[in-house]
Design a protein around this motif. Sequence first.
Motif, PDB file in Angstrom:
ATOM      1  N   GLY A 135      -4.187   2.112  -1.805  1.00 30.43           N
ATOM      2  CA  GLY A 135      -4.647   1.204  -1.168  1.00 30.43           C
ATOM      3  C   GLY A 135      -4.636   2.345   0.297  1.00 30.43           C
ATOM      4  O   GLY A 135      -4.327   1.769   1.153  1.00 30.43           O
ATOM      5  N   GLN A 168       0.281  -1.271   0.354  1.00 38.17           N
ATOM      6  CA  GLN A 168      -0.421   0.219   0.138  1.00 38.17           C
ATOM      7  C   GLN A 168       0.958   1.116   0.056  1.00 38.17           C
ATOM      8  O   GLN A 168       1.654   1.439   0.714  1.00 38.17           O
ATOM      9  CB  GLN A 168      -0.830   0.114   1.344  1.00 38.17           C
ATOM     10  N   ARG A 200      -7.668  -4.149  13.187  1.00 31.32           N
ATOM     11  CA  ARG A 200      -8.324  -3.521  13.230  1.00 31.32           C
ATOM     12  C   ARG A 200      -8.336  -3.253  15.383  1.00 31.32           C
ATOM     13  O   ARG A 200      -8.860  -2.123  16.099  1.00 31.32           O
ATOM     14  CB  ARG A 200      -9.443  -4.390  13.254  1.00 31.32           C
ATOM     15  N   THR A 218      -3.973   4.916   8.260  1.00 30.62           N
ATOM     16  CA  THR A 218      -3.872   4.829   7.384  1.00 30.62           C
ATOM     17  C   THR A 218      -2.695   5.496   6.020  1.00 30.62           C
ATOM     18  O   THR A 218      -2.302   6.575   6.976  1.00 30.62           O
ATOM     19  CB  THR A 218      -5.128   5.473   5.694  1.00 30.62           C
ATOM     20  N   ASP A 220      -5.942   4.092   1.472  1.00 26.74           N
ATOM     21  CA  ASP A 220      -7.318   4.586   2.325  1.00 26.74           C
ATOM     22  C   ASP A 220      -7.360   3.285   3.157  1.00 26.74           C
ATOM     23  O   ASP A 220      -8.663   3.004   3.508  1.00 26.74           O
ATOM     24  CB  ASP A 220      -8.432   4.745   2.049  1.00 26.74           C
ATOM     25  N   THR A 221      -7.289   2.468   3.135  1.00 31.63           N
ATOM     26  CA  THR A 221      -6.820   0.871   3.683  1.00 31.63           C
ATOM     27  C   THR A 221      -6.357   1.039   5.008  1.00 31.63           C
ATOM     28  O   THR A 221      -5.066   1.225   4.816  1.00 31.63           O
ATOM     29  CB  THR A 221      -6.395  -0.245   2.928  1.00 31.63           C
ATOM     30  N   PRO A 222      -6.904   0.777   6.356  1.00 35.04           N
ATOM     31  CA  PRO A 222      -6.358   0.361   7.368  1.00 35.04           C
ATOM     32  C   PRO A 222      -4.781  -0.152   7.444  1.00 35.04           C
ATOM     33  O   PRO A 222      -4.812  -1.401   6.528  1.00 35.04           O
ATOM     34  CB  PRO A 222      -7.255   0.033   8.517  1.00 35.04           C
ATOM     35  N   ARG A 259      -8.358   8.439  10.591  1.00 34.76           N
ATOM     36  CA  ARG A 259      -8.039   7.234  10.662  1.00 34.76           C
ATOM     37  C   ARG A 259      -7.042   6.741  11.484  1.00 34.76           C
ATOM     38  O   ARG A 259      -6.618   5.389  11.317  1.00 34.76           O
ATOM     39  CB  ARG A 259      -7.940   6.372   9.115  1.00 34.76           C
TER      40      ARG A 259
END
Length: 310
Positions: free
Chosen positions: A47, A18, A191, A197, A49-51, A144
């Motif tokens: 990617g 990412q 999580r 991000t 904005d993907t955590p 985020r």
Amino acid sequence: MTEERIRQVFTGAGAEGQVHVLPIEGPADAQGERRAEPEDGPEVAVGADTPVVIASIFKVLLVLEFARQAAAGQLDPRERVRVTAADRLGGWGTAGCLDDVELSLRDLAHFALSVSDNTAADLLLDRVGLDTVRLLAASLGLERTRITGGPRDLLESMLAEVGARDEAEFAVRYPALPDDRKRRLAVLDPRHTTASTPRDITRLLRLVWNDTAAPPEACALVRDLMARQVFRHRLVSGFPDDVAVAAKTGTLPGLHMEAGVARYPDGAHYAIAVFARTHDLAASRATVDAAIGRAAGIAVGHLRDGGHRR
């Protein structure tokens, strides 16, 4: 296109990557003049904005909060701290010392960024406060980004999950676990651990580099300490020798990352955040590290070409 080239670089290294890269203004000139930077300017995003787990990259935010408090007179950066055996986590800097040492808060910040000293980061976090670091992230618009704790909190989480009483027992138990069990560790899941991000991280870098994340002297200290990082095997490997890179690495099993700013001789600056997750936990670190540098170089090259390279 550029994004596909970047994906292929990571695929060749046995990883998924990412990336977020964007041009930024550097520190203000002597007159304090700076052009406003649009939020929707040119970028390279894979990617973005993907955590992601950010591991030791959180130390940039930690040291920024320390520098902000020092600039505001809320603490004395020369305040002395004693590092004892009970504080040591193992690794670089004071974390691996054999005897007690005493140093200033400012030197804790130096070790936290230059050699990713986990003990230094923990002691600095104790002094500036976890909640204030979280508040700083929120005030900077890092929507985020979540900070769950310092290095000791992450280590204790890993020990508990593996059922180890200490690091020595962990070193025995962890290698015997099946890979799917290793991948389920909370510290590897955005999580459940300190996470952000790529786009949030480049926003943080942009704010530090244009002196709007904190008072200018605080931002300047963070930039200086990031420029002293001794690890030169990831982002730096993707750029010519005349490009200066100030950055911070992060590493956990199967996770390899770095975020920083590349400054070209013509004065152009680029904020870079690259995160790689390997498919095989025993993958060659050298290969993945090189892929991180290569991906960053491709992304910045695309922006320097005016965004027309395909």
